[in-house]
Design an enzyme around this catalytic site. Structure first.
Site, PDB file in Angstrom:
ATOM      1  N   ASP A 122      92.571  58.576  73.544  1.00  0.00           N
ATOM      2  CA  ASP A 122      92.353  59.582  72.513  1.00  0.00           C
ATOM      3  C   ASP A 122      93.361  59.346  71.399  1.00  0.00           C
ATOM      4  OD1 ASP A 122      90.436  60.650  74.090  1.00  0.00           O
ATOM      5  OD2 ASP A 122      91.455  62.542  74.500  1.00  0.00           O
ATOM      6  N   ASP A 127      77.421  64.267  76.548  1.00  0.00           N
ATOM      7  CA  ASP A 127      78.229  65.210  77.326  1.00  0.00           C
ATOM      8  C   ASP A 127      77.253  66.158  78.000  1.00  0.00           C
ATOM      9  OD1 ASP A 127      80.443  64.030  76.218  1.00  0.00           O
ATOM     10  OD2 ASP A 127      80.798  65.606  74.736  1.00  0.00           O
TER      11      ASP A 127
END
Lengths: 202, 271
Positions: B23, B142
């Site tokens: 990230d 997702d």
């Protein structure tokens, strides 16, 4: 010096960065703002792309005859992915479009038969030295391909690999070397292959 | 009568991939990492090279930069990564238009991954695939089970906007639509598993992976070597992605790959 062909379709940036990491001298040829390949140097044809589009671009840029001639005259040539496929006679991807035809054979699609197979093949696969080139260095390399070459003669096969079938992963003939995989994305081993070629022919 | 020829599994040398996820925000690594041999744990390039040297097969950079103005730092980062890394990498996060994808590909990303924007505008998948080829277009999905349902129902909700919204399509349908539009790979994150360290989501991954003919990367819930083994066999995953277990040093990619190889999972040996 290496002349790297930029036919305008594929992403040649990753090969360019690979050559820079290896400290190999090169110049871009064939692109909109580039000179034509001279044939005085080794030729490198990298990149991803569709067979029909690649041949079309070569024609538009009046490179088809020039490349075919240079390769036949014995100018060292390294093809990667689409740079391998265009060497053959034609491809199932665009059956009506002739390839350069400097190597006898065709490009075929992976087929799973009754098995559920993922296309494209994406990821690392082990290459095996062919019977014709038993001493070729082997390792794991990165593939992204839906199609693979089927050379007419076994002597043309440099490497094989297995993806639901044993397929030709690289071809070699005289001064022509061509990889279906991406050495520029294949870690140290892949970089070594490019480096060795560059040291010999660049 | 048993015909041995027909029942023989075709040989497949393609390795299962291990993919660490980084990230990044404003060009820096966000999640804390625990390696003492890194000069600068906040520098995504140093961390990327560390994982490459450990034997990572690919990397994914997820850009969680909040402000659009700071996206240029991401492009600079992608250029630096591309200059140094010798393995493929994907960049995702905040890609809304073909132009966004174009900038990242020009900067040297091998693939881009799209998520919410593709749910709202599926044509984006087609645009990217047409411009760069299917193999460069990763669809991130997702998803989670709807409340009160179980995996046997074979229905998973698709979440967008970082899990804040539920899309009007189920995961199986969406995965099939997206691959028809040109998605060349699916990065499948289970929100039921993400952050729980209870192993990957096997029913979800199996359902998607057997329903599409593109590779599926399983994500969410990684704990130790066993769950990787399970997701590659029972879950039919082609690749598995994890973040914190690698960042925290719970397992190194080298030991993970050795464990997988010992259990007959085909992986690229760590160098």
């Amino acid at each position: 010096m290496i002349e790297m062909i930029d036919y305008g379709g594929g992403n040649v940036g990753s090969m360019e960065r690979c050559l820079q990491r290896l400290g190999l001298e090169f110049t871009r040829v064939g692109g909109d703002d580039d000179p034509k390949p001279s044939g005085e140097h080794a030729l490198l044809f990298p990149g991803v792309g569709a067979f029909g589009a690649a041949m079309h671009q070569l024609k538009e840029r009046k490179l088809t005859e020039r490349l075919r001639g240079m390769i036949r005259e014995g100018v060292p040539y390294l093809g990667v992915c689409i740079g391998l496929q265009v060497l053959f006679e034609w491809s199932e991807e665009a059956p009506q479009v002739p390839g350069l035809g400097v190597l006898p054979g065709v490009i075929k699609q992976f087929r799973g038969g009754r098995n559920h197979i993922k296309i494209p093949q994406i990821g690392w696969n082990q290459i095996h030295a062919s019977k014709a080139n038993p001493k070729a260095p082997t390792g794991h390399v990165y593939f992204v391909n839906s199609y693979h070459p089927v050379p007419e003669f076994d002597e043309l096969v440099l490497y094989t690999a297995d993806y639901h079938t044993n397929f030709c992963a690289a071809a070699q003939h005289d001064k022509v070397t061509a990889y279906q995989f991406h050495p520029e994305k294949s870690g140290e081993f892949g970089h070594q292959l490019i480096s060795d070629w560059g040291q010999t022919h660049g | 009568m048993v015909n041995n020829t027909l029942n023989t599994e075709p040989i497949n040398g393609l390795c299962k991939r291990i993919i660490p996820c980084l990230d990044v925000a404003d060009g820096r690594t966000v999640k804390g990492v625990n390696f003492q041999n890194l000069r600068d744990v906040g520098d995504p390039v140093d961390l990327a090279l560390h994982y490459q040297n450990e034997g990572a097969d690919e990397l994914v950079f997820l850009d969680i930069t909040a402000s659009i103005e700071n996206r240029n730092t991401t492009l600079e980062l992608v250029k630096r990564v591309a200059a140094e890394l010798m393995i493929p990498f994907t960049v995702g996060g905040g890609i809304r238009t073909l132009e966004d994808a174009h900038r990242l590909m020009q900067a040297g990303a091998d693939k881009v991954s799209v998520n919410s924007a593709a749910v709202n505008n599926p044509q984006l998948i087609n645009d990217i695939a047409t411009a760069y080829g299917n193999q460069c277009c990763v669809l991130a999905i997702d998803c989670r089970l709807p409340e009160g349902s179980s995996a046997e129902d074979n229905i998973w909700q698709v979440l967008t906007k970082g899990g804040r919204e539920v899309a009007n399509v189920d995961a199986l349908t969406w995965a099939q639509q997206a691959t028809q539009l040109g998605a060349g790979e699916i990065l499948l994150t289970s929100w039921d598993k993400d952050g729980t360290r209870s192993g990957f989501d096997i029913p979800l991954t199996k359902a998607i992976s057997t329903a599409v003919n593109v590779p599926v990367i399983a994500s969410g819930g990684a704990n130790g070597s066993q769950c990787f083994m399970d997701i590659f066999t029972d879950g039919y995953a082609d690749a598995a992605l994890a973040a914190s277990i690698f960042h925290d040093g719970d397992v190194t990619i080298g030991t993970l790959k050795a464990a997988l190889a010992n259990n007959s999972i085909n992986v690229r040996p760590s160098v």
